[in-house]
Write a protein that holds these residues in place. Structure first.
Motif, PDB file in Angstrom:
ATOM      1  N   ALA A   1      51.457  89.794 -21.945  1.00 58.56           N
ATOM      2  CA  ALA A   1      51.269  88.765 -20.922  1.00 58.56           C
ATOM      3  C   ALA A   1      49.883  88.911 -20.285  1.00 58.56           C
ATOM      4  CB  ALA A   1      52.348  88.883 -19.857  1.00 58.56           C
ATOM      5  N   HIS A   2      49.223  87.766 -20.058  1.00 62.72           N
ATOM      6  CA  HIS A   2      47.862  87.788 -19.505  1.00 62.72           C
ATOM      7  C   HIS A   2      47.739  87.090 -18.159  1.00 62.72           C
ATOM      8  CE1 HIS A   2      46.444  89.462 -23.241  1.00 62.72           C
ATOM      9  NE2 HIS A   2      46.986  88.458 -23.921  1.00 62.72           N
ATOM     10  N   GLU A   3      48.405  85.952 -17.994  1.00 62.19           N
ATOM     11  CA  GLU A   3      48.345  85.239 -16.717  1.00 62.19           C
ATOM     12  C   GLU A   3      49.621  84.433 -16.539  1.00 62.19           C
ATOM     13  OE1 GLU A   3      46.072  81.057 -17.517  1.00 62.19           O
ATOM     14  OE2 GLU A   3      44.775  82.815 -17.316  1.00 62.19           O
ATOM     15  N   GLY A   4      49.841  83.983 -15.278  1.00 59.65           N
ATOM     16  CA  GLY A   4      51.082  83.296 -14.967  1.00 59.65           C
ATOM     17  C   GLY A   4      51.243  81.984 -15.715  1.00 59.65           C
ATOM     18  N   GLY A   5      52.477  81.673 -16.077  1.00 62.03           N
ATOM     19  CA  GLY A   5      52.777  80.421 -16.771  1.00 62.03           C
ATOM     20  C   GLY A   5      53.818  80.613 -17.851  1.00 62.03           C
ATOM     21  N   THR A   6      54.002  79.582 -18.662  1.00 63.72           N
ATOM     22  CA  THR A   6      55.017  79.611 -19.727  1.00 63.72           C
ATOM     23  C   THR A   6      54.362  79.305 -21.068  1.00 63.72           C
ATOM     24  OG1 THR A   6      56.742  78.883 -18.199  1.00 63.72           O
ATOM     25  CG2 THR A   6      57.181  78.619 -20.540  1.00 63.72           C
ATOM     26  N   THR A   7      54.734  80.059 -22.073  1.00 70.59           N
ATOM     27  CA  THR A   7      54.256  79.811 -23.429  1.00 70.59           C
ATOM     28  C   THR A   7      55.414  79.969 -24.401  1.00 70.59           C
ATOM     29  OG1 THR A   7      52.578  80.395 -25.078  1.00 70.59           O
ATOM     30  CG2 THR A   7      53.561  82.212 -23.860  1.00 70.59           C
ATOM     31  N   ILE A   8      55.250  79.384 -25.580  1.00 71.43           N
ATOM     32  CA  ILE A   8      56.267  79.487 -26.625  1.00 71.43           C
ATOM     33  C   ILE A   8      55.738  80.389 -27.743  1.00 71.43           C
ATOM     34  CG2 ILE A   8      57.662  78.245 -28.310  1.00 71.43           C
ATOM     35  CD1 ILE A   8      58.373  77.628 -25.407  1.00 71.43           C
ATOM     36  N   ILE A   9      56.451  81.461 -27.993  1.00 69.32           N
ATOM     37  CA  ILE A   9      56.120  82.359 -29.108  1.00 69.32           C
ATOM     38  C   ILE A   9      56.947  81.919 -30.312  1.00 69.32           C
ATOM     39  CG2 ILE A   9      56.086  84.723 -29.948  1.00 69.32           C
ATOM     40  CD1 ILE A   9      54.142  84.210 -27.635  1.00 69.32           C
ATOM     41  N   LYS A  10      56.250  81.681 -31.425  1.00 64.25           N
ATOM     42  CA  LYS A  10      56.929  81.195 -32.626  1.00 64.25           C
ATOM     43  C   LYS A  10      56.803  82.223 -33.750  1.00 64.25           C
ATOM     44  CE  LYS A  10      56.520  76.854 -33.861  1.00 64.25           C
ATOM     45  NZ  LYS A  10      55.959  75.587 -34.400  1.00 64.25           N
ATOM     46  N   ALA A  11      57.913  82.451 -34.419  1.00 63.73           N
ATOM     47  CA  ALA A  11      57.942  83.286 -35.629  1.00 63.73           C
ATOM     48  C   ALA A  11      58.251  82.374 -36.803  1.00 63.73           C
ATOM     49  CB  ALA A  11      58.996  84.374 -35.506  1.00 63.73           C
ATOM     50  N   SER A  12      57.309  82.272 -37.764  1.00 63.61           N
ATOM     51  CA  SER A  12      57.457  81.350 -38.891  1.00 63.61           C
ATOM     52  C   SER A  12      57.360  82.107 -40.212  1.00 63.61           C
ATOM     53  CB  SER A  12      56.358  80.282 -38.858  1.00 63.61           C
ATOM     54  OG  SER A  12      56.329  79.598 -37.628  1.00 63.61           O
TER      55      SER A  12
ATOM     56  N   GLU B   1      56.015  82.782 -43.791  1.00 62.44           N
ATOM     57  CA  GLU B   1      54.694  82.496 -44.371  1.00 62.44           C
ATOM     58  C   GLU B   1      54.785  81.343 -45.361  1.00 62.44           C
ATOM     59  OE1 GLU B   1      50.986  85.132 -46.012  1.00 62.44           O
ATOM     60  OE2 GLU B   1      52.980  85.634 -46.811  1.00 62.44           O
ATOM     61  N   ASP B   2      55.836  81.300 -46.141  1.00 61.22           N
ATOM     62  CA  ASP B   2      56.085  80.177 -47.038  1.00 61.22           C
ATOM     63  C   ASP B   2      57.099  79.247 -46.386  1.00 61.22           C
ATOM     64  OD1 ASP B   2      54.384  81.171 -48.958  1.00 61.22           O
ATOM     65  OD2 ASP B   2      55.968  82.167 -50.100  1.00 61.22           O
ATOM     66  N   GLY B   3      56.730  77.997 -46.240  1.00 59.24           N
ATOM     67  CA  GLY B   3      57.680  76.994 -45.755  1.00 59.24           C
ATOM     68  C   GLY B   3      57.669  76.750 -44.268  1.00 59.24           C
ATOM     69  N   GLY B   4      57.249  77.743 -43.471  1.00 57.26           N
ATOM     70  CA  GLY B   4      57.173  77.536 -42.030  1.00 57.26           C
ATOM     71  C   GLY B   4      58.513  77.404 -41.323  1.00 57.26           C
ATOM     72  N   PHE B   5      59.612  77.900 -41.920  1.00 63.28           N
ATOM     73  CA  PHE B   5      60.886  77.933 -41.207  1.00 63.28           C
ATOM     74  C   PHE B   5      60.702  78.865 -40.010  1.00 63.28           C
ATOM     75  CE2 PHE B   5      61.880  76.859 -45.575  1.00 63.28           C
ATOM     76  CZ  PHE B   5      62.741  75.776 -45.422  1.00 63.28           C
ATOM     77  N   ASN B   6      61.218  78.483 -38.842  1.00 62.35           N
ATOM     78  CA  ASN B   6      60.815  79.215 -37.646  1.00 62.35           C
ATOM     79  C   ASN B   6      61.902  79.320 -36.595  1.00 62.35           C
ATOM     80  OD1 ASN B   6      60.397  76.887 -35.545  1.00 62.35           O
ATOM     81  ND2 ASN B   6      59.378  76.193 -37.411  1.00 62.35           N
ATOM     82  N   ALA B   7      61.657  80.239 -35.667  1.00 62.51           N
ATOM     83  CA  ALA B   7      62.455  80.383 -34.450  1.00 62.51           C
ATOM     84  C   ALA B   7      61.475  80.602 -33.307  1.00 62.51           C
ATOM     85  CB  ALA B   7      63.431  81.551 -34.566  1.00 62.51           C
ATOM     86  N   THR B   8      61.889  80.269 -32.085  1.00 63.15           N
ATOM     87  CA  THR B   8      60.971  80.364 -30.948  1.00 63.15           C
ATOM     88  C   THR B   8      61.599  81.118 -29.777  1.00 63.15           C
ATOM     89  OG1 THR B   8      61.719  78.233 -30.051  1.00 63.15           O
ATOM     90  CG2 THR B   8      59.818  78.201 -31.539  1.00 63.15           C
ATOM     91  N   CYS B   9      60.714  81.671 -28.958  1.00 63.14           N
ATOM     92  CA  CYS B   9      61.116  82.344 -27.726  1.00 63.14           C
ATOM     93  C   CYS B   9      60.242  81.813 -26.593  1.00 63.14           C
ATOM     94  CB  CYS B   9      60.936  83.854 -27.862  1.00 63.14           C
ATOM     95  SG  CYS B   9      61.277  84.780 -26.331  1.00 63.14           S
ATOM     96  N   GLU B  10      60.872  81.391 -25.513  1.00 62.81           N
ATOM     97  CA  GLU B  10      60.134  80.939 -24.334  1.00 62.81           C
ATOM     98  C   GLU B  10      59.802  82.149 -23.469  1.00 62.81           C
ATOM     99  OE1 GLU B  10      60.746  77.256 -21.409  1.00 62.81           O
ATOM    100  OE2 GLU B  10      62.087  78.923 -20.915  1.00 62.81           O
TER     101      GLU B  10
ATOM    102  N   ASN C   1      59.619  85.552 -50.103  1.00 65.47           N
ATOM    103  CA  ASN C   1      58.533  86.016 -49.243  1.00 65.47           C
ATOM    104  C   ASN C   1      59.061  86.254 -47.837  1.00 65.47           C
ATOM    105  OD1 ASN C   1      56.208  86.500 -47.769  1.00 65.47           O
ATOM    106  ND2 ASN C   1      55.066  84.784 -48.629  1.00 65.47           N
ATOM    107  N   LYS C   2      59.158  87.514 -47.425  1.00 60.91           N
ATOM    108  CA  LYS C   2      59.727  87.866 -46.117  1.00 60.91           C
ATOM    109  C   LYS C   2      58.670  87.989 -45.022  1.00 60.91           C
ATOM    110  CE  LYS C   2      63.938  88.383 -47.791  1.00 60.91           C
ATOM    111  NZ  LYS C   2      65.059  87.499 -47.405  1.00 60.91           N
ATOM    112  N   ASN C   3      57.430  87.651 -45.318  1.00 60.98           N
ATOM    113  CA  ASN C   3      56.374  87.776 -44.313  1.00 60.98           C
ATOM    114  C   ASN C   3      56.559  86.759 -43.187  1.00 60.98           C
ATOM    115  OD1 ASN C   3      55.161  89.794 -45.799  1.00 60.98           O
ATOM    116  ND2 ASN C   3      53.721  88.414 -46.816  1.00 60.98           N
ATOM    117  N   ILE C   4      56.293  87.226 -41.954  1.00 64.73           N
ATOM    118  CA  ILE C   4      56.409  86.387 -40.758  1.00 64.73           C
ATOM    119  C   ILE C   4      55.023  86.178 -40.159  1.00 64.73           C
ATOM    120  CG2 ILE C   4      57.220  86.339 -38.357  1.00 64.73           C
ATOM    121  CD1 ILE C   4      59.428  85.616 -40.202  1.00 64.73           C
ATOM    122  N   ILE C   5      54.740  84.934 -39.774  1.00 62.85           N
ATOM    123  CA  ILE C   5      53.510  84.584 -39.071  1.00 62.85           C
ATOM    124  C   ILE C   5      53.862  84.326 -37.606  1.00 62.85           C
ATOM    125  CG2 ILE C   5      51.539  83.013 -38.952  1.00 62.85           C
ATOM    126  CD1 ILE C   5      51.691  84.672 -41.521  1.00 62.85           C
TER     127      ILE C   5
END
Length: 445
Positions: free
Chosen positions: A338-349, A351-360, A315-319
């Motif tokens: 981007a909507h307003e000032g600050g820091t958020t973490i964007i996660k790509a997981s 769909e099966d298993g939730g293996f993930n990578a993140t971008c600040e 399953n190659k789908n990404i959430i």
């Protein structure tokens, strides 16, 4: 003659007293067992007087067939034995084990404890309600209850909670029991869970995949025993030194049909680890992003690209998700806004298993160059009629112009490092031009 009668009376009274003491002691000894109606009870306390629901025999098979309770069982609040009232405060170890004709259990609020294997192999039991007073539930209480679809807990119980019929401790750090007959082919263990109890998924007939997140530190004995439909385990735990694993994890299931997916770095470790190495197929999975950090201005966008690196991951789908959607959102194709000032973490997981990578993602509240102390820019002339030229050492997106009250009066997009800014529409006065964190004053006359 009177003396003889008196002597006989004394002897009779003594015999009666002795008999009374013997019977009384026999009826009131801790550990004594007796039957009232269709249930057996065992004395657990004499002060106060308490009993536990008990099995007929202490050893397997625990019951004669003719003695097994069946149907809808209602546990009374108290029972009377030889004129003595006992509160029923617990359901003892293996109390109803192998009573496969029991269809329901009703318990009152005096019940405080359910001991180990209490309902083991109650194959007709479809659901059970845990009352508000239960303070202790032993291990493997519901193992092999093949008709059990839900375990329900009173909302005011301070020790346990049920979520979709699954039993947890109150703060959901321990998954205690997943009902054997609960429907659904996939289950993702909640992120709050660190402990998976003995027999937690024992003999579930529907589950085809289970996801274990990387904060789990304990997996008990026989957790997946007899899970005969299980074909995939997604296990994100990378460091096996941080987890304690029990025995008999995969007993009585087809290990040749169950694939274990783990972080790529840990594949070799799993292939050599006890229990896990019993599974014939162990596949590594890694998710990567085209960048791990990104600076944006308000209303600016960027696109993140996720890649699943695996030899065999169906399953190659990404959430996609954002830890703070007020700051920035991400759509199902990785487009970040981007909507307003600050820091958020964007996660790509996955769909099966939730293996993930993140971008600040850092969003500037006042233009590009968040906390950028290397900004330099020139503005000339500073005495202005129609406009001025700005020259920057980097490419920036926005120039803000403030009045002396600190209010933004205009915002100008920057498209090049040297650019003319028309301010002919501004009233006369002193203004502040700002790019990033740097400012220069100018006079409009």
């Amino acid at each position: 003659m009177n003396k003889l009668v008196q002597k006989i009376r004394t002897i009779i009274i003594a015999v009666l007293l002795t008999t009374t003491v013997v019977f009384s002691a026999k009826a009131q000894a801790v550990g004594d067992k007796f039957k009232i109606d269709n249930l057996y009870y065992q004395i657990t306390n004499l002060n106060p007087k308490e009993v536990a629901v008990a099995m007929q025999k202490d050893d397997y098979p625990y019951w004669d067939d003719s003695e097994k309770p069946t149907g809808d069982i209602v546990i009374p609040e108290q029972v009377n034995k030889d004129g003595v009232n006992y509160k029923v405060t617990s359901i003892g170890e293996t109390a109803f084990a192998v009573c496969n004709g029991i269809t329901s259990i009703t318990m009152h609020d005096f019940i405080k404890r359910i001991d180990e294997y209490a309902f083991f192999y109650c194959e007709s039991l479809t659901s059970i309600n845990i009352n508000k007073s239960i303070t202790s539930i032993g291990y493997s209480v519901f193992s092999n209850c093949s008709a059990l679809t839900s375990i329900n807990v009173a909302s005011d119980n301070p020790n346990y909670i049920s979520e979709n019929g699954i039993l947890f401790n109150k703060n959901k750090t321990k998954l205690i029991a997943y009902p054997d007959a609960k429907t659904g082919t996939k289950y993702i263990i909640p992120n709050s869970v660190t402990n998976i109890a003995n027999d937690a998924f024992f003999s579930n007939i529907s589950l085809e995949s289970i996801t274990i997140h990387d904060l789990v530190t304990n997996i008990g004995d026989a957790v997946f025993n007899q899970c005969k439909s299980l074909t995939a385990i997604y296990n994100r735990i990378e460091d096996l030194n941080k987890i304690q694993v029990g025995g008999y994890l995969f007993t009585n299931m087809d290990k040749s049909k169950c694939t274990l997916y783990v972080p790529t770095k840990a594949v070799d470790t799993y292939k050599q680890a006890a229990q896990w190495k019993e599974l014939s197929k162990i596949i590594g999975v890694q998710v990567t992003l085209n960048t791990t950090t990104q600076n944006l201005d308000i209303n600016e966008t960027c696109t993140l690209t996720a890649t699943i690196e695996s030899d065999d991951f169906p399953n190659k789908n990404i959430i996609w998700s954002s830890s703070n959607t007020d700051i920035a959102t991400v759509d199902n194709k990785g487009l970040v806004t981007a909507h307003e000032g600050g820091t958020t973490i964007i996660k790509a997981s996955t769909e099966d298993g939730g293996f993930n990578a993140t971008c600040e993602v850092k969003v500037a509240s006042d233009g590009t160059g968040i906390n950028d102390n290397n900004i330099t820019f020139d503005l000339y002339p500073t005495l202005v009629e129609t406009g001025f030229t700005v020259k920057t050492n980097k490419e920036y997106k926005v120039l803000y112009i403030y009045n002396l009250m600190g209010t933004i009066v205009t915002t100008v997009p920057l498209t090049q490092q040297e650019q003319f800014i028309n301010v002919s529409n501004l009233p006369q006065g002193l203004y502040i031009a700002k790019i990033g964190t740097k400012t220069i004053k100018f006079i409009k006359h």
